[in-house]
Write an enzyme that holds these catalytic residues in place. Structure first.
Site, PDB file in Angstrom:
ATOM      1  CB  CYS A 168      -4.512   3.883   0.356  1.00  0.00           C
ATOM      2  SG  CYS A 168      -3.456   3.686  -1.098  1.00  0.00           S
TER       3      CYS A 168
ATOM      4  CG  HIS B 255      -2.138   6.260   3.005  1.00  0.00           C
ATOM      5  ND1 HIS B 255      -1.353   5.127   3.007  1.00  0.00           N
ATOM      6  CD2 HIS B 255      -2.415   6.536   1.707  1.00  0.00           C
ATOM      7  CE1 HIS B 255      -1.171   4.732   1.744  1.00  0.00           C
ATOM      8  NE2 HIS B 255      -1.795   5.571   0.951  1.00  0.00           N
TER       9      HIS B 255
ATOM     10  CG  ASN C  20       1.201   4.305  -1.161  1.00  0.00           C
ATOM     11  OD1 ASN C  20       0.866   3.611  -0.209  1.00  0.00           O
ATOM     12  ND2 ASN C  20       0.324   4.903  -1.937  1.00  0.00           N
TER      13      ASN C  20
END
Length: 335
Positions: free
Chosen positions: A115, A262, A292
């Site tokens: 991530c 993020h 995501n």
């Protein structure tokens, strides 16, 4: 000393939209449950048999970024590719991009920071620019999650979160030290590595061992996440690393024009927004429609925010990410 600025960006997501209602047909879940916990309404998943991969999506995003930068493939000096879902165990996707874009035999580097991947990749490219080694670096974040998710009720806590997609940016040299990346800040805490992980296939849990166990309940090759633990750490580390970047440049939260977090969970982004007392116009989120996308999320969101006119010349833009590793980081830039 040189500085680095983003001169072009592009993103690509698959056409196949998977809604929360679609997921409810695969597993015991529903739209309300998913939105309440994550803020996600839909995501993009590659269709089986389409031939799309992390590398092909990255190449499509890269072509757009190169064109928007007013460059050609021959102007690119180096490639940095961030992903947790490479097409092959090795080699990495960077060399595939060099081939797919028919580039000269320039160097290609892969970043495996999940991530935090794009933030790490951007910081690496920034150092190559600032030292004078390269003039134009192609930075890509791309993920193909859907092929490796447990799409049953057993895996719903993870599988409803992730989507596929790619984004790319061209980082170019400038002698104007008032513009571009002002600083980047990177951290890790490996003692929490197993709180968000895929255990195999890996050298420690290799294919023959998995096959020999022949255990239908073996989930070692699916993503595992201790969601509550990750959330609690994320909100702390997000705040710390943003403040670290601001302090380094003698800035305050009130100086932020656009925060691109993020896209892990809308609740995390909302928590950070509230803590820093930022208006909706100062934070950009698109997790609602993409889920995501890990290493691709920051650059996809940055590209969309810019394309929508939400970032203008002179704005202070802050990128921040937290994820598996644990790793986290921030980039402070003057647009």
């Amino acid at each position: 000393m040189y500085n680095s600025i983003i001169t072009g960006m592009g993103h690509f997501v698959p056409d196949n939209v998977v809604t929360n209602d679609d997921l409810s047909k695969m597993m015991d879940t529903n739209d309300e449950w998913i939105q309440e916990r994550t803020g996600i309404k839909e995501r993009r998943w590659i269709k089986e048999g389409s031939g799309e991969t992390s590398a092909t999506m990255g190449a499509k995003a890269a072509r757009i970024a190169i064109e928007k930068a007013g460059l050609t493939k021959d102007d690119i000096d180096f490639i940095v590719f961030a992903t947790l879902s490479p097409d092959m165990y090795f080699p990495g996707c960077g060399v595939q991009i060099q081939d797919m874009l028919d580039m000269p035999t320039i160097g290609a580097l892969d970043v495996r920071n999940q991530c935090s991947g794009f933030v790490y990749a951007l910081s690496v490219a920034d150092q190559f620019i600032k030292t004078g080694m390269y003039k134009n670096v192609l930075v890509i974040g791309s993920e193909y999650h859907s092929g490796g998710l447990d799409k049953t009720t057993r895996g719903r806590g993870v599988s409803v979160i992730f989507g596929d997609g790619a984004g790319a940016a061209i980082l170019s040299r400038t002698e104007d030290n008032t513009k571009g990346i002002l600083s980047s800040h990177l951290h890790s805490e490996g003692k929490h590595a197993r709180e968000l992980t895929v255990d195999g296939p890996s050298i420690a849990n290799w294919v023959p061992a998995i096959l020999e166990r022949n255990d239908p309940d073996d989930t070692s090759y699916y993503p595992y996440m201790n969601g509550t633990f990750v959330f609690k750490h994320a909100v702390v580390r997000f705040s710390e690393v943003i403040m670290e970047g601001l302090a380094k440049n003698k800035l305050q939260p009130t100086d932020i024009d656009m925060l691109i977090p993020h896209q892990a969970n809308l609740r995390i982004a909302q928590f950070i927004q509230k803590k820093f007392r930022l208006e909706d116009s100062q934070v950009f989120n698109n997790i609602m429609k993409y889920g995501n996308t890990t290493a691709a999320s920051v650059i996809i969101a940055l590209t969309e925010a810019f394309d929508k006119g939400k970032i203008k010349d002179g704005d202070l833009v802050v990128l921040a990410a937290f994820g598996s590793g644990f790793t986290w980081g921030s980039v402070i830039m003057r647009w």
